[in-house]
Scaffold this active site. Structure first.
Site, PDB file in Angstrom:
ATOM      1  N   GLU A   1       0.826  -1.206   0.000  1.00 15.62           N
ATOM      2  CA  GLU A   1       0.000   0.000   0.000  1.00 15.62           C
ATOM      3  C   GLU A   1       0.864   1.261   0.000  1.00 15.62           C
ATOM      4  O   GLU A   1       0.589   2.216  -0.723  1.00 15.62           O
ATOM      5  CB  GLU A   1      -0.954   0.002   1.198  1.00 15.62           C
ATOM      6  CG  GLU A   1      -2.020  -1.068   1.153  1.00 15.62           C
ATOM      7  CD  GLU A   1      -3.016  -0.910   0.017  1.00 15.62           C
ATOM      8  OE1 GLU A   1      -3.171   0.206  -0.522  1.00 15.62           O
ATOM      9  OE2 GLU A   1      -3.655  -1.915  -0.332  1.00 15.62           O
TER      10      GLU A   1
ATOM     11  N   ASN B   1       1.047   3.862  -3.151  1.00 16.38           N
ATOM     12  CA  ASN B   1       0.721   5.278  -2.981  1.00 16.38           C
ATOM     13  C   ASN B   1       1.815   6.163  -3.558  1.00 16.38           C
ATOM     14  O   ASN B   1       1.531   7.168  -4.214  1.00 16.38           O
ATOM     15  CB  ASN B   1       0.504   5.617  -1.502  1.00 16.38           C
ATOM     16  CG  ASN B   1      -0.868   5.234  -1.012  1.00 16.38           C
ATOM     17  OD1 ASN B   1      -1.735   4.822  -1.769  1.00 16.38           O
ATOM     18  ND2 ASN B   1      -1.068   5.357   0.291  1.00 16.38           N
TER      19      ASN B   1
ATOM     20  N   ARG C   1      -9.729   3.146  -7.262  1.00 14.43           N
ATOM     21  CA  ARG C   1      -8.985   3.081  -6.013  1.00 14.43           C
ATOM     22  C   ARG C   1      -9.986   3.107  -4.858  1.00 14.43           C
ATOM     23  O   ARG C   1     -10.930   3.891  -4.880  1.00 14.43           O
ATOM     24  CB  ARG C   1      -8.004   4.251  -5.875  1.00 14.43           C
ATOM     25  CG  ARG C   1      -7.037   4.455  -7.036  1.00 14.43           C
ATOM     26  CD  ARG C   1      -6.235   3.253  -7.417  1.00 14.43           C
ATOM     27  NE  ARG C   1      -5.419   2.766  -6.327  1.00 14.43           N
ATOM     28  CZ  ARG C   1      -4.827   1.571  -6.330  1.00 14.43           C
ATOM     29  NH1 ARG C   1      -4.959   0.767  -7.346  1.00 14.43           N
ATOM     30  NH2 ARG C   1      -4.118   1.195  -5.304  1.00 14.43           N
TER      31      ARG C   1
END
Length: 164
Positions: free
Chosen positions: A46, A50, A121
């Protein structure tokens, strides 16, 4: 016991898996449980994702056009830095980019908030990091980048001789 590693890689989606495997290999000597390993790999994934899609807007592999970003028509040459420190049974992970940064960190950390809904997302990246790790800190400055710091107490490492 103290051990550390640092790797820097291109901000492209292909390297998300590399980061997950690198951290997994780094903690392997502690003989982590499958749950610990899954938690760590998800949090790293994650944080790296990002950096790639939000920090540098490199969308190839995340629903964008092959080899293009949302704005420039080329892959941003940015780098992601992954730093890990193992102190006794505490794993420290830091993911840093020099991308566009986050204007409102508090808002970005709210579950379901996303700046890329067109890429489907979920807006759960920071929520997953927070849920799977014991501590999460996010520092960011617009135009300068973002640093995500996470900690996890490794229960599997409780046997470590602390006199080393």
């Amino acid at each position: 016991m103290r051990n550390e590693m640092e790797i820097t890689f291109d901000a492209i989606s292909d390297n998300e898996g590399f980061a997950r495997v690198a951290v997994s290999a780094f903690v392997a000597n502690l003989n982590p449980t499958l749950e610990e390993l899954a938690d760590i790999k998800t949090a790293v994934s994650e944080a790296v994702t990002n950096s790639i899609i939000h920090g540098y807007e490199n969308l190839y592999g995340y629903g964008g056009v092959k080899g293009q970003t949302a704005q420039r028509g080329q892959v941003n040459p940015g780098k992601v830095k992954l730093y890990c420190l193992l102190e006794d049974d505490i794993l420290h992970i830091q993911v840093t980019d020099n991308g566009k940064g986050i204007g409102n960190v508090e808002q970005a950390m709210e579950p379901l908030f996303t700046t890329k809904p067109e890429l489907e997302r979920s807006g759960m990246g920071f929520a997953f990091m927070e849920a799977f790790m014991d501590d999460l800190e996010v520092e960011s400055e617009p135009g300068k980048g973002t640093t995500v710091r996470m900690k996890k107490k490794m229960e599997a490492g409780a046997w470590i001789d602390r006199e080393d």
